[in-house]
Scaffold this active site. Structure first.
Site, mmCIF file in Angstrom:
data_model
loop_
_atom_site.group_PDB
_atom_site.id
_atom_site.type_symbol
_atom_site.label_atom_id
_atom_site.label_comp_id
_atom_site.label_asym_id
_atom_site.label_seq_id
_atom_site.Cartn_x
_atom_site.Cartn_y
_atom_site.Cartn_z
ATOM 1 N N GLY A 8 0.814 -1.197 0.000
ATOM 2 C CA GLY A 8 0.000 0.000 0.000
ATOM 3 C C GLY A 8 0.851 1.252 0.000
ATOM 4 O O GLY A 8 2.085 1.195 -0.096
ATOM 5 N N THR A 10 1.341 3.333 2.446
ATOM 6 C CA THR A 10 2.036 3.539 3.716
ATOM 7 C C THR A 10 2.665 2.269 4.252
ATOM 8 O O THR A 10 3.814 2.277 4.700
ATOM 9 C CB THR A 10 1.063 4.093 4.772
ATOM 10 N N GLY A 94 -7.279 -0.784 -10.760
ATOM 11 C CA GLY A 94 -6.324 -1.021 -9.686
ATOM 12 C C GLY A 94 -6.205 -2.489 -9.320
ATOM 13 O O GLY A 94 -7.197 -3.227 -9.306
ATOM 14 N N ASP A 96 -5.689 -3.714 -6.493
ATOM 15 C CA ASP A 96 -6.431 -4.004 -5.271
ATOM 16 C C ASP A 96 -7.879 -4.350 -5.595
ATOM 17 O O ASP A 96 -8.459 -5.271 -5.007
ATOM 18 C CB ASP A 96 -6.353 -2.830 -4.296
ATOM 19 N N THR A 172 -17.208 23.114 16.610
ATOM 20 C CA THR A 172 -16.557 22.883 15.315
ATOM 21 C C THR A 172 -16.104 21.441 15.187
ATOM 22 O O THR A 172 -16.323 20.795 14.152
ATOM 23 C CB THR A 172 -15.357 23.833 15.146
#
Length: 242
Positions: A8, A10, A94, A96, A172
Site C-alpha cells: 500500500g 504507507t 487497480g 487491489d 466545530t
C-alpha cells in the site's frame, strides 16, 4: 504454502496461506519489508510461491530478491483472472480492486456482489451472477475527508476519526465528525440501496482499514471481512498455478 504481499501507500501487508487457510498476517513499513519477508521464509521454509500486488512504491531490488527466492507472480491486468473484465479501461483498473473481485468469485460464486473497500479511498466494485465485472466507483475515504477539510480551509482543525455523539454538531469539532462520519455512512448506505433497486438478491462485502469503524453503524446488512483482499490475492495465485 503461499506468501501474499500487498503493498500500500504507507504499509505492506504480508500473509501466509496454505491452500485457502490463513496462517499468519503482518503489517510493516516499507523499510522493514525485506526483514519481515526473511523472517517469514525462515519460519515457513516450505513456502514456494507468492504473489505481489502493489499500489505503492517498493524498492525494485527488494522485489527482485523475493523473486529470486520463491516463484513470484506480479499482479497486473494481463494475467489470467477468474472473471470476465468488462471495465472499458482494464489497464487502469487497480490491482487491489482486481483482488477484491477475485475473492468474491471464490467465496460468492454465481451471485450479484457489491464489494466496498473502505480505506484511503472508498471503492465500490460490482460483479454480477454471470461472473461479469461491470465496474464501480471511487470516492474519498474517511481520513481523506478529515484531511481535506483541514488542508483546504484556513481555520478547520485536523481531527482523528471519531464516532459523532449527535447528528447535530454543537462545536466545530463535533460538526466535523458529524459531517465526515455520517456523510460516509449515508453515502455507503445510499450506494447499497441503489444497487438493491436493480439487484434484489445483492450480497454486500465491506473490507478495508475502516471496516470495524463502519460495519456496526450501517443500516444495510453486510459481510465484514478485513482480510478479503489478501484472500483474493491468494485465490489469484492458486488460479494461475493450478
Amino acid at each position: 504454502m503461499n506468501l501474499i504481499i500487498d503493498v500500500g501507500n504507507t504499509n505492506v501487508k504480508l500473509a501466509v496461506f496454505e491452500d485457502f487457510e490463513l496462517f499468519e498476517k503482518q503489517v510493516v513499513k516499507h523499510k522493514d519489508f525485506l526483514k519481515e519477508v526473511n523472517r517469514i521464509l525462515d519460519k515457513y521454509p516450505i513456502i514456494s510461491q507468492g504473489i505481489l500486488s502493489s499500489v505503492g512504491q517498493l524498492n525494485n531490488e527488494d522485489v527482485q530478491y523475493v523473486a529470486s527466492t520463491i516463484s513470484l507472480l506480479i499482479l497486473n491486468s494481463e494475467i489470467k483472472l477468474p472473471f470476465k473484465n468488462l471495465y472499458k479501461t482494464p489497464k487502469t483498473l487497480g490491482v487491489d480492486r482486481i483482488a477484491l473481485v477475485s475473492a468474491s468469485v471464490q467465496q460468492f460464486s454465481n451471485t450479484n456482489v457489491l464489494i466496498i473497500d473502505a480505506g484511503t479511498c472508498i471503492t465500490y466494485d460490482f460483479i454480477n451472477a454471470q461472473n461479469d465485472y461491470l465496474g464501480g466507483a471511487i470516492s474519498p475515504g474517511i481520513r481523506l475527508r478529515y484531511q481535506s477539510l483541514h488542508n483546504l480551509t484556513a481555520n478547520l482543525p485536523l481531527l482523528d476519526s471519531e464516532q459523532p455523539e449527535s447528528l447535530t454538531g454543537n462545536t466545530t469539532d463535533s460538526s466535523i465528525h458529524s459531517g465526515v462520519v455520517f456523510g460516509v455512512l449515508k453515502e455507503i448506505d445510499g450506494v447499497i440501496d441503489a444497487y438493491k433497486e436493480k439487484y434484489s438478491d445483492l450480497t454486500v462485502i465491506l473490507t478495508g482499514g475502516d471496516t470495524n469503524f463502519l460495519s456496526k453503524q450501517l443500516k444495510n446488512g453486510i459481510f465484514a471481512n478485513s482480510n478479503f483482499l489478501l484472500e483474493g490475492l491468494n485465490f489469484i495465485l492458486e488460479y494461475n498455478t493450478q
